[in-house]
Design a protein around this motif. Structure first.
Motif: not given
Length: 238
Positions: A118-147
Motif C-alpha cells: 500500500e505504501n509504494v512511495n515510502q518503499v521507493a524512498k527506502q530503496l533509493k537509500k540502499a547502496d546495493d540497489w540497482r535501477n534494473k531491479f523490479k519489485v513485486v507490489f501486487q500478488v495475484f493468487v488463483a484459487q
C-alpha cells in the motif's frame, strides 16, 4: 515464442500485469525483487530480507481470468456436436476442446485474490537509500493468487482435451477436489497442465527510475517520490 513468453502475453492482455512463472507452483510474495529474463520475472531475493525495507500490506479487488486460444472448437463430449461456447465464458463440464493450432492455451481462473503493497512511495524512498540497489531491479507490489485454476497448453495442433465432471461439479470450479468428480483426458502430450492447486498466477511490478522526465512506467524523482502511477505499472524492459 517459448511457452513462458506465450503465457506472459496472455496474462498481460487479460490482467495487465506480469505472469508468475511457473504459475501456481512458484511461491512469489510481496517485496520480492529481481529481473525480467526472456519475458518473465526472475526472483533474486526480497527487499525485507536483503535491504531491511518495510512496507504495509493490503488487499485489492478480486479478479477473474478466462482465456481460450483462437482456432479452438468446443464439442459435446457425448454426442460430438459442436457447441457455440463463448471462449471467454465459464468452463463447462463434459465438453471437448479441440485445439487446431500448436501451443494453444486454455486458462480458467474465476477467483483471483490480490495482495498489494500500500505504501509504494515510502518503499521507493527506502530503496533509493540502499547502496546495493540497482535501477534494473523490479519489485513485486501486487500478488495475484488463483484459487483452483485450470491452466493447460498444447504442444501440437490436433490435441483434444475432454473436461468431465459429475452433475454440477464445475459450478464452483473446484477442479482440484476429488469429491466433485472432476476429470480431464487428453489425446496428446500437454506442454503445461495445472489444475486444482491454489497459487500465484500473476505479479504487479515496479522499478525505480532516477532519470528525470521518464515517466513511461513508474518514475522515481529526486526525493524518491513516485511521479507517475497512472495504471501503467508494468516494466517490460531490462
Amino acid at each position: 515464442m517459448g511457452l513462458a513468453a506465450q503465457f506472459e502475453s496472455i496474462i498481460e492482455r487479460q490482467l495487465n500485469v506480469h505472469a508468475a512463472w511457473v504459475p501456481i507452483t512458484t511461491p512469489y510474495k510481496l517485496g520480492d525483487y529481481g529481473l525480467i529474463s526472456d519475458g518473465v520475472f526472475q526472483k533474486l531475493g526480497n527487499i525485507q530480507d536483503d535491504f531491511d525495507v518495510t512496507f504495509t500490506e493490503g488487499t485489492g479487488p478480486e479478479a477473474t481470468l478466462s482465456f481460450v486460444s483462437d482456432n479452438t472448437t468446443v464439442v459435446d463430449a457425448s454426442t460430438g456436436a459442436a457447441i457455440n461456447l463463448n471462449p471467454q465464458g465459464e468452463l463447462q463440464a463434459n465438453v471437448t476442446y479441440k485445439f487446431h493450432q500448436d501451443k494453444s492455451f486454455l486458462v480458467k481462473a474465476p477467483i483471483i485474490t490480490v495482495s498489494v503493497i500500500e505504501n509504494v512511495n515510502q518503499v521507493a524512498k527506502q530503496l533509493k537509500k540502499a547502496d546495493d540497489w540497482r535501477n534494473k531491479f523490479k519489485v513485486v507490489f501486487q500478488v495475484f493468487v488463483a484459487q483452483n485454476p485450470l491452466i493447460l497448453s498444447t504442444v501440437e495442433g490436433g490435441t483434444e482435451v475432454t473436461i468431465g465432471a459429475e452433475g454440477n461439479a464445475l459450478k464452483t470450479f473446484n477442479v482440484g477436489s476429488a469429491s466433485v468428480g472432476f476429470s480431464m483426458k487428453t489425446t496428446k502430450e500437454l506442454g503445461l497442465n495445472i489444475s486444482g492447486k491454489t497459487g500465484v498466477i500473476a505479479l504487479g511490478l515496479f522499478k525505480l527510475n532516477f532519470f528525470s522526465g521518464n515517466t513511461e512506467f513508474m518514475s522515481i524523482g529526486d526525493e524518491g517520490k513516485v511521479e507517475n502511477l497512472n495504471g501503467a505499472t508494468l516494466t517490460d524492459d531490462l
